[in-house]
Design an enzyme around this catalytic site. Structure first.
Site, PDB file in Angstrom:
ATOM      1  N   LYS A  14       0.825  -1.212   0.000  1.00 42.03           N
ATOM      2  CA  LYS A  14       0.000   0.000   0.000  1.00 42.03           C
ATOM      3  C   LYS A  14       0.861   1.265   0.000  1.00 42.03           C
ATOM      4  O   LYS A  14       0.620   2.174  -0.784  1.00 42.03           O
ATOM      5  CB  LYS A  14      -0.914   0.051   1.245  1.00 42.03           C
ATOM      6  CG  LYS A  14      -2.055  -0.933   1.238  1.00 42.03           C
ATOM      7  CD  LYS A  14      -3.110  -0.567   2.277  1.00 42.03           C
ATOM      8  CE  LYS A  14      -2.567  -0.427   3.697  1.00 42.03           C
ATOM      9  NZ  LYS A  14      -2.104  -1.702   4.281  1.00 42.03           N
ATOM     10  N   ARG A  89     -10.393   0.107   8.679  1.00 46.15           N
ATOM     11  CA  ARG A  89      -9.765  -1.185   8.959  1.00 46.15           C
ATOM     12  C   ARG A  89     -10.716  -2.239   9.490  1.00 46.15           C
ATOM     13  O   ARG A  89     -10.321  -3.392   9.682  1.00 46.15           O
ATOM     14  CB  ARG A  89      -8.662  -0.978   9.990  1.00 46.15           C
ATOM     15  CG  ARG A  89      -7.253  -0.977   9.409  1.00 46.15           C
ATOM     16  CD  ARG A  89      -6.291  -0.707  10.533  1.00 46.15           C
ATOM     17  NE  ARG A  89      -4.988  -1.278  10.336  1.00 46.15           N
ATOM     18  CZ  ARG A  89      -4.012  -0.695   9.655  1.00 46.15           C
ATOM     19  NH1 ARG A  89      -4.209   0.439   9.036  1.00 46.15           N
ATOM     20  NH2 ARG A  89      -2.835  -1.272   9.583  1.00 46.15           N
ATOM     21  N   ARG A 128      11.209  -8.102   5.632  1.00 48.44           N
ATOM     22  CA  ARG A 128      11.415  -6.674   5.856  1.00 48.44           C
ATOM     23  C   ARG A 128      12.078  -6.442   7.214  1.00 48.44           C
ATOM     24  O   ARG A 128      12.969  -5.632   7.369  1.00 48.44           O
ATOM     25  CB  ARG A 128      10.084  -5.919   5.789  1.00 48.44           C
ATOM     26  CG  ARG A 128      10.238  -4.419   6.022  1.00 48.44           C
ATOM     27  CD  ARG A 128       8.947  -3.646   5.907  1.00 48.44           C
ATOM     28  NE  ARG A 128       8.065  -3.853   7.049  1.00 48.44           N
ATOM     29  CZ  ARG A 128       6.929  -3.183   7.259  1.00 48.44           C
ATOM     30  NH1 ARG A 128       6.527  -2.304   6.372  1.00 48.44           N
ATOM     31  NH2 ARG A 128       6.194  -3.413   8.318  1.00 48.44           N
ATOM     32  N   ARG A 139      11.354  -1.007  13.663  1.00 52.31           N
ATOM     33  CA  ARG A 139      10.118  -0.407  14.111  1.00 52.31           C
ATOM     34  C   ARG A 139       9.664  -1.172  15.342  1.00 52.31           C
ATOM     35  O   ARG A 139       9.753  -2.392  15.368  1.00 52.31           O
ATOM     36  CB  ARG A 139       9.078  -0.537  12.988  1.00 52.31           C
ATOM     37  CG  ARG A 139       8.554   0.794  12.524  1.00 52.31           C
ATOM     38  CD  ARG A 139       7.721   0.628  11.289  1.00 52.31           C
ATOM     39  NE  ARG A 139       6.451  -0.053  11.548  1.00 52.31           N
ATOM     40  CZ  ARG A 139       5.505  -0.162  10.625  1.00 52.31           C
ATOM     41  NH1 ARG A 139       5.681   0.339   9.439  1.00 52.31           N
ATOM     42  NH2 ARG A 139       4.385  -0.792  10.903  1.00 52.31           N
ATOM     43  N   ARG A 150      -0.844  -8.553  13.770  1.00 51.49           N
ATOM     44  CA  ARG A 150      -1.373  -7.651  12.737  1.00 51.49           C
ATOM     45  C   ARG A 150      -2.024  -8.445  11.604  1.00 51.49           C
ATOM     46  O   ARG A 150      -3.041  -8.049  11.049  1.00 51.49           O
ATOM     47  CB  ARG A 150      -0.248  -6.775  12.174  1.00 51.49           C
ATOM     48  CG  ARG A 150       0.155  -5.675  13.134  1.00 51.49           C
ATOM     49  CD  ARG A 150       1.503  -5.132  12.823  1.00 51.49           C
ATOM     50  NE  ARG A 150       1.528  -4.358  11.589  1.00 51.49           N
ATOM     51  CZ  ARG A 150       2.644  -3.951  11.021  1.00 51.49           C
ATOM     52  NH1 ARG A 150       3.803  -4.278  11.542  1.00 51.49           N
ATOM     53  NH2 ARG A 150       2.601  -3.248   9.937  1.00 51.49           N
TER      54      ARG A 150
HETATM   55  N1  UDP Z   1      -3.220   1.490  13.040  1.00 54.57           N
HETATM   56  C1  UDP Z   1      -4.528   1.458  13.445  1.00 54.57           C
HETATM   57  N2  UDP Z   1      -5.463   2.080  12.667  1.00 54.57           N
HETATM   58  C2  UDP Z   1      -5.155   2.721  11.509  1.00 54.57           C
HETATM   59  C3  UDP Z   1      -3.822   2.744  11.101  1.00 54.57           C
HETATM   60  C4  UDP Z   1      -2.863   2.109  11.882  1.00 54.57           C
HETATM   61  O1  UDP Z   1      -4.872   0.896  14.455  1.00 54.57           O
HETATM   62  O2  UDP Z   1      -6.053   3.273  10.847  1.00 54.57           O
HETATM   63  C5  UDP Z   1      -2.183   0.888  13.888  1.00 54.57           C
HETATM   64  C6  UDP Z   1      -2.288  -0.599  14.029  1.00 54.57           C
HETATM   65  O3  UDP Z   1      -1.857  -0.937  15.315  1.00 54.57           O
HETATM   66  C7  UDP Z   1      -1.325  -1.104  12.964  1.00 54.57           C
HETATM   67  C8  UDP Z   1      -0.230  -0.051  12.998  1.00 54.57           C
HETATM   68  O4  UDP Z   1      -0.898   1.145  13.349  1.00 54.57           O
HETATM   69  O5  UDP Z   1      -0.856  -2.380  13.249  1.00 54.57           O
HETATM   70  C9  UDP Z   1       0.546   0.122  11.687  1.00 54.57           C
HETATM   71  O6  UDP Z   1      -0.350   0.454  10.659  1.00 54.57           O
HETATM   72  P1  UDP Z   1       0.104   0.743   9.147  1.00 54.57           P
HETATM   73  O7  UDP Z   1      -1.115   0.987   8.334  1.00 54.57           O
HETATM   74  O8  UDP Z   1       1.116   1.790   9.108  1.00 54.57           O
HETATM   75  O9  UDP Z   1       0.738  -0.621   8.708  1.00 54.57           O
HETATM   76  P2  UDP Z   1       1.671  -0.907   7.459  1.00 54.57           P
HETATM   77  O10 UDP Z   1       1.388   0.085   6.398  1.00 54.57           O
HETATM   78  O11 UDP Z   1       3.065  -0.808   7.956  1.00 54.57           O
HETATM   79  O12 UDP Z   1       1.307  -2.274   7.048  1.00 54.57           O
END
Ligand code: UDP
Ligand code: MG
Length: 197
Positions: A14, A89, A128, A139, A150
Site C-alpha cells: 500500500k 480497517r 522486511r 520499528r 497484525r
Molecule cells: N493502526 C490502526 N489504525 C489505523 C492505522 C494504523 O490501528 O487506521 C495501527 C495498528 O496498530 C497497525 C499499525 O498502526 O498495526 C501500523 O499500521 P500501518 O497501516 O502503518 O501498517 P503498514 O502500512 O506498515 O502495514
C-alpha cells in the site's frame, strides 16, 4: 479520480503504491498509520493513547482513528481529493467513514484492493524485519509476535470488511503478488478505465 481508498493487508505494498498514486493523481496521501507514528514520535496525547495498541499489533480504537481522519480531512489540501491508506480497517470504521463522506458530500471514486494472501504477507513482513535489523533500524511494532497479530487482525477484521465491498461498482481488484512495477502498471490500467479526471 480524486478520491481513492486503498485496501490491503500489512505489507501488501500500500505504502509503495500510494507514493506512486499521490504523485500520479496529485492528491494528498492520508495514511492513518503514518499519522499515528508521527503522533507517537511527538508524544502527543493521541500518540500516547495509540502507542500500546500499535506496539501490540492491535487496532487503535475506532473513535480515536475516526476523529483523526476527520481532522485530517478538514484541512484545506484535502478539499480537492485524497488517497486514503490504511483506513477504514474494520466494518464499523467503514460504516462511520461512509457516513462521514456522505455528510461532507465527498463520494469516493474507487476502492482499490491490493490482494496479497496472508502467507505471503507473513513472509514479506519477516523479510522486511530482517532487512531493517541489518541496516540498524527497527520499528517497535515489528517483532514476530506483532507481525503475527497484525496479520490475524487483518484476516479477522479487515479482510471481511474488504470482502463486503467486493460487489461494489467502484471496487477494483488488483493482484498484489506481482512485482512493484507490474502492480503499478495494473493500477494505472484500472484507473484509466475508470477515468482519470
Ligand atoms: N493502526 C490502526 N489504525 C489505523 C492505522 C494504523 O490501528 O487506521 C495501527 C495498528 O496498530 C497497525 C499499525 O498502526 O498495526 C501500523 O499500521 P500501518 O497501516 O502503518 O501498517 P503498514 O502500512 O506498515 O502495514
Ligand atoms: Mg503503510
Amino acid at each position: 479520480m480524486t478520491r481513492l481508498i486503498l485496501f490491503g493487508g500489512p505489507g501488501s505494498g500500500k505504502g509503495t503504491q500510494a507514493a506512486f498514486l499521490v504523485d500520479y493523481l496529485e492528491v494528498p496521501h492520508i495514511s492513518t498509520g503514518d499519522i499515528l507514528r508521527a503522533e507517537k514520535a511527538d508524544k502527543t496525547e493521541l500518540g500516547q493513547q495509540a502507542q500500546a495498541f500499535m506496539d501490540r499489533g492491535e487496532l487503535v480504537p475506532d473513535q480515536v482513528v475516526v476523529d483523526m481522519v476527520a481532522n485530517r480531512m478538514a484541512q484545506p489540501d484535502a478539499e480537492a481529493g485524497w488517497l486514503m491508506d490504511g483506513f477504514p480497517r474494520n466494518t464499523s470504521q467503514a460504516i462511520v467513514f461512509e457516513q462521514m463522506l456522505d455528510k461532507i458530500n465527498q463520494p469516493y471514486d474507487c476502492l482499490l484492493f491490493l490482494d496479497v494472501p496472508p502467507l505471503t504477507l507473513n513472509q514479506r513482513a519477516l523479510n522486511r524485519r530482517q532487512q531493517m535489523a541489518q541496516s540498524g533500524q527497527q520499528r517497535s511494532d515489528d517483532t514476530p509476535e506483532t507481525i503475527l497479530k497484525r496479520l490475524t487482525v487483518y484476516e479477522q477484521e479487515t479482510l471481511p470488511m474488504i470482502l463486503n465491498y467486493q460487489k461494489h461498482p467502484k471496487f477494483i481488484y488488483i493482484d498484489g503478488t506481482l512485482s512493484v512495477e507490474e502492480v503499478t502498471a495494473s493500477i494505472k490500467r484500472s484507473i484509466a478505465k475508470g477515468g482519470v479526471n
